[in-house]
Design a protein around this motif. Structure first.
Motif, short mmCIF file in Angstrom:
data_model
loop_
_atom_site.label_atom_id
_atom_site.label_comp_id
_atom_site.label_asym_id
_atom_site.label_seq_id
_atom_site.Cartn_x
_atom_site.Cartn_y
_atom_site.Cartn_z
N TYR A 9 0.86 -1.35 0.25
CA TYR A 9 0.19 -0.06 -0.44
C TYR A 9 0.61 0.99 0.01
CZ TYR A 9 -3.36 3.99 1.56
OH TYR A 9 -3.41 4.61 1.38
N LEU A 10 0.92 2.18 -1.03
CA LEU A 10 1.55 3.40 -0.79
C LEU A 10 1.10 4.67 -0.72
CD1 LEU A 10 4.59 4.45 -2.24
CD2 LEU A 10 3.53 4.83 -4.38
N ARG A 11 1.53 4.96 0.46
CA ARG A 11 1.35 5.86 0.82
C ARG A 11 1.64 7.39 1.00
NH1 ARG A 11 1.28 3.59 5.15
NH2 ARG A 11 -1.02 3.34 6.17
N TYR A 12 3.27 7.26 -0.06
CA TYR A 12 3.41 8.70 -0.25
C TYR A 12 3.84 8.41 -1.15
CZ TYR A 12 6.02 12.77 0.27
OH TYR A 12 6.72 14.53 -0.33
N ALA A 13 4.60 9.61 -2.30
CA ALA A 13 5.66 8.99 -3.38
C ALA A 13 5.30 10.33 -3.57
CB ALA A 13 4.70 8.01 -4.44
N ARG A 14 6.47 10.78 -3.31
CA ARG A 14 7.25 12.59 -4.73
C ARG A 14 8.77 12.61 -4.62
NH1 ARG A 14 2.29 12.31 -3.98
NH2 ARG A 14 1.15 14.21 -2.92
N VAL A 15 9.14 13.20 -5.50
CA VAL A 15 10.94 13.29 -5.39
C VAL A 15 11.21 14.48 -5.14
CG1 VAL A 15 12.51 14.57 -7.35
CG2 VAL A 15 10.87 13.07 -7.86
N HIS A 16 11.88 14.70 -4.05
CA HIS A 16 11.80 16.20 -2.74
C HIS A 16 13.59 16.70 -3.87
CE1 HIS A 16 10.37 14.35 0.86
NE2 HIS A 16 9.13 14.38 -0.02
N PRO A 17 13.08 17.86 -4.41
CA PRO A 17 14.58 17.92 -4.63
C PRO A 17 15.62 18.51 -4.26
CG PRO A 17 12.23 19.53 -5.20
CD PRO A 17 11.83 18.34 -4.24
N ALA A 18 16.07 18.51 -2.64
CA ALA A 18 16.85 18.21 -1.27
C ALA A 18 16.55 18.07 -0.75
CB ALA A 18 17.09 20.12 -1.44
N VAL A 19 16.93 16.65 -0.40
CA VAL A 19 17.22 15.77 1.02
C VAL A 19 17.88 16.97 1.66
CG1 VAL A 19 16.93 13.86 2.50
CG2 VAL A 19 15.61 13.68 0.73
N MET A 20 17.67 17.75 3.14
CA MET A 20 18.96 17.85 3.96
C MET A 20 19.86 17.29 5.02
SD MET A 20 17.20 21.37 3.73
CE MET A 20 18.71 22.42 4.13
N GLU A 21 20.21 17.58 5.83
CA GLU A 21 20.92 17.06 6.94
C GLU A 21 20.32 17.03 7.42
OE1 GLU A 21 24.85 18.89 7.85
OE2 GLU A 21 24.63 19.28 5.75
N GLY A 22 20.15 16.16 8.78
CA GLY A 22 19.85 16.63 9.48
C GLY A 22 20.76 15.69 11.14
N ASP A 23 20.87 16.78 12.27
CA ASP A 23 22.14 16.14 13.35
C ASP A 23 21.10 14.92 14.10
OD1 ASP A 23 20.00 17.60 14.81
OD2 ASP A 23 21.16 19.74 15.48
N ARG A 24 19.99 14.85 14.37
CA ARG A 24 19.31 13.84 14.81
C ARG A 24 18.52 12.89 14.85
NH1 ARG A 24 15.68 17.69 19.25
NH2 ARG A 24 18.05 18.91 19.75
N PHE A 25 18.83 11.38 14.97
CA PHE A 25 18.56 10.35 14.26
C PHE A 25 16.36 10.65 14.25
CE2 PHE A 25 22.10 8.20 15.22
CZ PHE A 25 23.03 8.37 13.84
N ARG A 26 15.89 9.87 13.61
CA ARG A 26 14.89 9.90 13.12
C ARG A 26 14.32 8.64 12.58
NH1 ARG A 26 12.34 15.04 12.99
NH2 ARG A 26 13.19 16.73 12.63
N ALA A 27 12.96 7.90 12.84
CA ALA A 27 12.42 6.48 12.47
C ALA A 27 11.15 6.83 12.12
CB ALA A 27 12.43 6.08 14.07
N ALA A 28 11.24 5.81 11.13
CA ALA A 28 9.46 6.21 10.27
C ALA A 28 9.11 4.77 10.89
CB ALA A 28 10.12 5.93 8.99
#
Length: 276
Positions: A9-28
């Motif tokens: 089940y595809l919930r989201y699909a996009r082309v992101h022009p710029a995935v930027m850096e982050g200084d904290r860990f995240r989880a999906a």
């Protein structure tokens, strides 16, 4: 769950022009596929780092802490492996680890083949499928949901096919050789050339590779070349002579013999069948 049983089940699909850096860990809370279109960045997990270049695919499990360093244009897909939560279509932004709630993860029991993260370099073969997922997800027409599910399942199966032979239990050198073959198959390569690239004796390296993959260096290289040729026959109008060159074969005769042995068909027969 078995691989044959997944119904993404595809919930989201996009082309992101710029995935930027982050200084904290995240989880999906759902599965993620990232395909790098342009730029360079580093994918960081608690287990280590991976340098990402164009045509790299990342498959990330829900609940796995990660972050990016750098900036790149990236195709992003968020999805489940089943339709159990299809009534909850709103994308969820990954949470910082301190705010992450594991009980909100959508899918809990992936098939064994998809129970670990995957990084695949040189994954150009997946780009058309992933782009179609994006375009179909934006259509919102009748049947688009079923189409994106089928496309995503095909993409995941292709990803697994492309990573076949790369195992977490293999010595690092064997994984590096597998990647080397996939990145250099269009060159004239002998066992001695491959061994020299890694500083080993050809006989020793071939024996080590076969011990952990079940095949020889020559057969592994041939399989990569045949797979590339099959993709070109399916997706392009290149002549057989051009495909011979693009796939690393020395001449048309060698290519046709190897292709028939691998597929039971001539290149022309395979192209015709794949387009009917």
């Amino acid at each position: 769950m078995h691989l044959a049983d997944i119904n993404p089940y595809l919930r989201y699909a996009r082309v992101h022009p710029a995935v930027m850096e982050g200084d904290r860990f995240r989880a999906a809370y759902d599965y993620r596929l990232f395909y790098v279109l342009d730029g360079d960045m580093t994918f960081v997990t608690e287990e280590g780092e991976s340098a990402l270049t164009p045509a790299t695919v990342l498959f990330v499990l829900p609940g796995v802490p990660y972050r990016f360093v750098g900036r790149a244009k990236v195709l992003v897909l968020n999805f489940d492996l089943s339709r159990e939560h299809a009534d909850d279509p709103v994308p969820r932004t990954p949470d910082e680890i301190g705010k992450f709630h594991a009980e909100r993860i959508f899918t809990h029991t992936p098939p064994p083949e998809l129970s670990h993260g995957i990084t695949l370099y040189g994954a150009e073969a997946l780009e058309p499928l992933l782009r179609r997922c994006v375009s179909e997800s934006l259509c919102l027409g009748e049947g688009s949901d079923a189409i994106t599910s089928a496309l995503l399942k095909e993409a995941l199966c292709l990803l697994l096919e492309e990573t076949k032979g790369i195992s977490h239990e293999q010595p690092k050198i064997v994984q590096e050789i597998t990647l080397y073959l996939r990145e250099n198959f269009d060159r004239s390569l002998t066992n001695s050339d491959i061994a020299a690239a890694f500083g080993y004796h050809p006989f020793y390296l071939n024996r080590l590779f076969k011990e952990h993959t079940g095949t020889t260096l020559h057969k592994a290289l041939l399989a990569v070349r045949i797979r590339n040729a099959k993709g070109l026959l399916k997706r392009t109008s290149l002549s057989v002579e051009e495909i011979v060159k693009e796939s690393g074969f020395s001449d048309r005769t060698q290519f046709c013999i190897a292709f028939r042995h691998a597929t039971g068909m001539t290149p022309s027969e395979y192209r015709k069948k794949s387009r009917t």
